[in-house]
Enzyme design. Structure first.
Site, PDB file in Angstrom:
ATOM      1  N   GLU A 137       0.798  -1.227   0.000  1.00  0.00           N
ATOM      2  CA  GLU A 137       0.000   0.000   0.000  1.00  0.00           C
ATOM      3  C   GLU A 137       0.831   1.278   0.000  1.00  0.00           C
ATOM      4  OE1 GLU A 137      -3.385   0.011  -0.287  1.00  0.00           O
ATOM      5  OE2 GLU A 137      -3.090  -2.138  -0.606  1.00  0.00           O
ATOM      6  N   SER A 404     -38.203  14.781 -14.545  1.00  0.00           N
ATOM      7  CA  SER A 404     -39.669  14.904 -14.484  1.00  0.00           C
ATOM      8  C   SER A 404     -40.276  14.236 -13.259  1.00  0.00           C
ATOM      9  CB  SER A 404     -40.293  14.314 -15.750  1.00  0.00           C
ATOM     10  OG  SER A 404     -39.935  15.077 -16.884  1.00  0.00           O
TER      11      SER A 404
END
Length: 735
Positions: A137, A404
Site C-alpha cells: 500500500e 420529471s
C-alpha cells in the site's frame, strides 16, 4: 483731529490658509522628491542583480512558477476549507460503537464498529503483517508527510507505460482520510480534500496511530471492517496468531476486497497474496528465501457459506444508530432493523440483472434502489453495483437531478390549491425570466387536463403552474413536507427537476401517496437494545406520530393521476403482471445523464435510479425503460403471497394495462429477458392472518387472574385473552 487707528495684531484668516496651503505643497513635494530618490537608489542597487542570457530565462520561469504556485495554493486552500469542516466533529466516535444488526425477523446480518474485535496495538501485531501492508500500500509511509510526490510520479510513469491505471499514487494516509471523512466519489474536489486531510492527519497523529486506524477501519470483504475482524472471519484466528501467508492474503484485500475475498474467489485471493509477497521482496522488506514457504503453502480459510451482508443498508443504519444512540450511556448495542433479506436479495438481483442485460446497450454502469413498505419501514436498499469496489452509497448520498419525477411536487401543491385532475391548462410556448422550456417532442398539445399533462410528462405545464399559480417557494415547501430532506433550490428551472435529491428522498416523499397523505415516517431501525435485553429505543414507542401533509382531496387527485401513468403514460413497462394497481412517475434529465422511476402499490414504494458516477450521458435511457423494468421485476416478486392494500382515493380499482404482443426492439418484452423472480411461500395468507390476530390478542391481554368455581374455591388460572385464542383456534380447525 483724527484719532489714530489702533494696530490689529491678530493675523488675518487669509494668511492662515495661505500658510496651510504652503505647508501642504512643500510636504507633498518633499515626499515625492524623496520617493523618487529612494526609487532611483533602489533601481541602481537592483541593477547589480540583473542577469542576462540563459540565466534571465531561468529566473523568468522561476518567477512565473512562484506566481502561479502562490495563486494555485490559494485556490486549493479555498477548495480544502470545506474538508476541514469534517474534522470539527468527533471523528473518532465510530470506534465508540459496537453494533450487531438483526433483520426484521431477528436473524443476524452484520456488524459495524471496530470494537467487535479488539483493536490490537501496532507493537503487538505480527511484523510480517505490517511489512506486507506497507510493501503493497505505501512503501514510503514513514518517509512522507501524507503526500508522496515520488510515489505519485512513479505511479504516473508506470500508468503511462502500461496505457492504463496499474498503480495508484495515494498514500496510506490519504486512504485513511478518505475512509474517515470522505466518500469514494471520483471527483477532483474529493482528491483535493483528501490531500489536505492527509496532511492534517500527519500533523495531528503519529505514524503508529495512522497505521492502527487504517488497519482498524478498512473494509476487508465479507462484511468485515478491520484486519482483526477479517482474520477472525477468514482464518478463525486472532490477528496476533496469523502466519506470513495469511498476512499476505489480508494485505491483498485492501485494493479490491470484493474481487479478492478468499471466501468468494480463493484462487484470485491466493494469486493476489503471491503479488504481495513479491512486493515485500522488491521493497527489501524480506528475502526470497523468507517468503518461499508462504508461496509453497498458501493460506487456507474457514469453509463458510457465503452470506451476503446488506452493506449499503448497514452503513446507513449505523449512521442512524449513532444519531439516535449518542445520548445513551451504553454503545455496545443490538439493533433490530427493518430490512427483509428476501426483498433485499431480490432488489440486488433486479438492479444487477438490469445492468448486466442492458448496461452496454444504454451505456450505464451504476444503479440504486430504495424500497419502503407501508408504514415507513425500509425493506431493501441497493447503493450501487458492487460494495467491494465502491462503498459510496448512491441511494443515500448521491445527489442527482430527478428530472420529471420532481413534477409530482408541483402538481401536489396545485391540488392543495383546489385544482383537480380535470382542471384544464394550456400547453403552449412560455417564457419565464428569459427562459423558454420546451417539451420532449418539441410540440405542443394546446388545452389539456392536469391528468394528461402529468401522464404525458409535458414540461410547459408545471412551469406555467409555478409562474402563474404557485411560485417555487410553495413547491419546495411541499416537497420538504413530503419527506425530501436535501435542500431544494428555488430557481426558475426547479419545477422541471434541476434541484438535486437522493433516491432515499424520492422513495420517502412518494410513500406519502399510498399512505393517504400522511408522512411515510421512513425508518431503518425498529429497536435498539443493550446486551442485557433492555429496550433503549423502540420506533413505535419513541418516534413522533405521523402528521398529515396532503389533504384527502389532494392525495386522492394525485393517486388518480399517478395510477394512470403505467396505463397510458410514460411508465407502461412498470405495470405489474398480477393486475395490482400501480402508480408512479418517470424522470429523465438533460443529455440522458439520469433515469428514474419512483412507483408504488398499496403495499410498497420503490425508487429506482440508473446513471454513471462520472455524470457521462447514457445511450438515450429514459425513466420508462430500464428503471421501470427494474421496478416491475422487483415488485412482481414483492407482491406475491401477501395481502394487498388498496391505494387510497379509489372507489373502484383502476383498469390495468393489458398485455400486448411483443414488438421487435421492445426491451421490456425481449425474448432474452430473464424469467420472473418467484417468492418462496412459507405460510398461507389465512395462516398469517390468524397468527397476527393471536399475537395482537396476547400482546394486549391482561395478567392472569384466578378463576373461581362454585363454593368460592380457586381453580385454574385463565387469562382474559384465553377465550379469544380458543375461539380463533376453533375457527381455524373448522376451516
Amino acid at each position: 483731529m483724527q484719532e489714530p487707528r489702533k494696530e490689529d495684531n491678530r493675523p488675518k484668516a487669509r494668511h492662515i490658509f495661505l500658510r496651510i496651503d504652503s505647508w501642504i505643497d512643500s510636504t507633498v513635494w518633499n515626499a515625492g522628491f524623496r520617493l523618487a530618490e529612494w526609487w532611483e537608489d533602489t533601481t541602481i542597487f537592483s541593477r547589480r542583480f540583473r542577469v542576462r542570457g540563459w540565466k534571465r530565462a531561468l529566473f523568468e520561469v522561476l518567477g512565473e512558477g512562484m506566481t502561479w504556485g502562490t495563486a494555485g495554493s490559494v485556490v486549493m486552500l479555498a477548495l480544502a476549507l470545506p474538508a476541514f469542516e469534517e474534522t470539527k466533529g468527533n471523528w473518532r466516535a465510530q470506534g465508540d460503537f459496537a453494533v450487531t444488526f438483526l433483520d426484521r425477523y431477528g436473524n443476524e446480518i452484520g456488524h459495524r464498529g471496530i470494537i467487535h474485535e479488539d483493536s490490537v496495538p501496532i507493537d503487538e501485531l505480527p511484523d510480517h503483517l505490517i511489512k506486507a501492508v506497507l510493501a503493497t500500500e505505501d512503501r514510503r509511509f514513514f518517509e512522507h508527510w501524507g503526500i508522496d510526490f515520488l510515489g505519485l510520479a512513479r505511479a504516473m510513469t508506470e500508468n503511462a507505460r502500461a496505457g492504463s491505471v496499474v498503480q495508484g499514487g495515494s498514500t496510506l494516509t490519504q486512504q485513511l482520510a478518505k475512509n474517515l471523512f470522505l466518500t469514494n466519489e471520483r471527483t477532483i474536489e474529493r482528491k483535493v480534500k483528501e490531500a489536505f486531510l492527509a496532511v492534517w492527519l500527519e500533523c495531528n497523529l503519529s505514524k503508529k496511530e495512522i497505521l492502527r486506524l487504517y488497519l482498524d477501519r478498512a473494509y476487508m470483504g465479507g462484511g468485515t471492517f478491520g484486519a482483526a475482524a477479517a482474520a477472525q472471519f477468514y482464518f478463525g484466528k486472532a490477528i496476533t496468531d496469523i502466519n506470513l501467508a495469511e498476512s499476505a492474503m489480508l494485505a491483498g484485500l485492501f485494493k479490491a476486497p470484493a474481487r479478492y475475498a478468499p471466501h468468494v474467489n480463493l484462487p484470485a485471493a491466493r494469486a493476489r497474496a503471491n503479488e504481495v509477497l513479491t512486493n515485500m521482496v522488491q521493497g527489501g522488506l524480506m528475502t526470497e528465501g523468507q517468503v518461499l514457504a508462504a508461496r509453497l503453502n498458501p493460506a487456507t480459510i474457514i469453509d463458510r457459506a457465503q452470506v451476503k451482508a446488506p452493506d449499503f443498508f448497514l452503513d446507513w443504519a449505523f449512521d442512524e444508530v449513532q444519531r439516535i444512540a449518542a445520548p445513551f450511556a451504553q454503545h455496545s448495542l443490538i439493533v433490530r432493523t427493518t430490512i427483509d433479506m428476501g426483498l433485499q436479495a431480490a432488489a440486488e438481483e433486479a438492479v444487477e440483472s438490469g445492468l448486466r442485460q442492458y448496461g452496454e446497450t444504454y451505456k450505464v454502469k451504476q444503479g440504486a434502489l430504495v424500497m419502503i413498505e407501508h408504514g415507513g419501514a425500509v425493506r431493501a436498499m441497493v447503493g450501487g453495483r458492487d460494495y467491494g469496489e465502491s462503498q459510496f452509497n448512491r441511494a443515500t448520498r448521491a445527489l442527482r437531478q430527478p428530472g420529471s419525477s420532481f413534477k409530482v411536487y408541483t402538481y401536489a401543491a396545485a391540488m392543495e390549491k383546489g385544482m383537480t385532475p380535470e382542471t384544464v391548462v394550456v400547453d403552449a410556448p412560455i417564457t419565464w425570466r428569459g427562459w423558454s422550456p420546451q417539451n420532449y417532442g418539441r410540440s405542443y398539445a394546446g388545452r389539456v387536463t392536469l391528468m394528461t399533462a402529468l401522464a404525458k410528462s409535458i414540461n410547459t405545464i408545471p412551469v406555467r403552474l409555478a409562474k402563474d399559480k404557485l411560485g417555487t417557494e410553495i413547491i419546495a415547501e411541499t416537497a420538504k413536507k413530503m419527506g425530501v430532506e436535501t435542500p431544494i433550490r428555488t430557481d426558475k428551472t426547479m419545477p422541471l427537476g434541476t434541484s438535486e435529491v437522493t433516491v432515499l428522498d424520492q422513495a420517502t416523499a412518494y410513500a406519502v401517496f399510498p399512505a393517504g397523505g400522511f408522512q411515510s415516517r421512513r425508518h431503518g431501525l425498529s429497536q435498539i437494545l443493550n446486551y442485557d435485553g433492555d429496550i433503549l429505543y423502540d420506533f413505535v414507542r419513541d418516534a413522533p406520530p405521523s402528521e398529515r401533509v396532503l389533504s384527502e382531496e389532494a392525495v386522492s387527485s394525485m393517486n388518480r393521476i399517478l395510477t394512470q401513468i403505467p396505463v397510458m403514460g410514460t411508465a407502461r413497462r412498470a405495470a405489474l403482471d398480477n393486475g395490482i394497481v400501480t402508480g408512479g412517475k418517470t424522470g429523465t434529465t438533460q443529455a440522458y445523464r439520469d433515469a428514474w422511476f419512483i412507483g408504488f402499490t398499496g403495499d410498497y414504494t420503490t425508487a429506482v435510479w440508473f446513471g454513471n458516477d462520472d455524470y457521462t450521458s447514457t445511450e438515450n435511457m429514459t425513466g420508462g425503460s430500464l428503471p421501470a423494468m427494474t421496478f416491475k421485476r422487483l415488485m412482481d416478486y414483492a407482491e406475491q403471497g401477501i395481502e394487498h392494500r388498496d391505494i387510497p382515493g379509489f372507489e373502484a380499482p383502476v383498469a390495468v394495462a393489458s398485455k400486448k404482443p411483443a414488438k421487435a426492439g421492445d426491451a421490456s418484452r425481449d425474448e432474452n429477458a430473464l424469467p420472473p423472480l418467484i417468492r418462496p411461500r412459507s405460510l398461507s395468507s389465512g395462516a398469517t392472518r390468524m397468527l397476527k390476530t393471536i399475537g395482537e390478542a396476547l400482546e394486549h391481554a391482561l395478567p392472569l387472574k384466578p378463576r373461581e368455581k362454585a363454593g368460592g374455591k380457586v381453580a385454574t388460572l385463565e387469562a382474559p385473552g384465553e377465550a379469544l385464542t380458543r375461539q380463533l383456534t376453533t375457527n381455524s380447525t373448522e376451516n
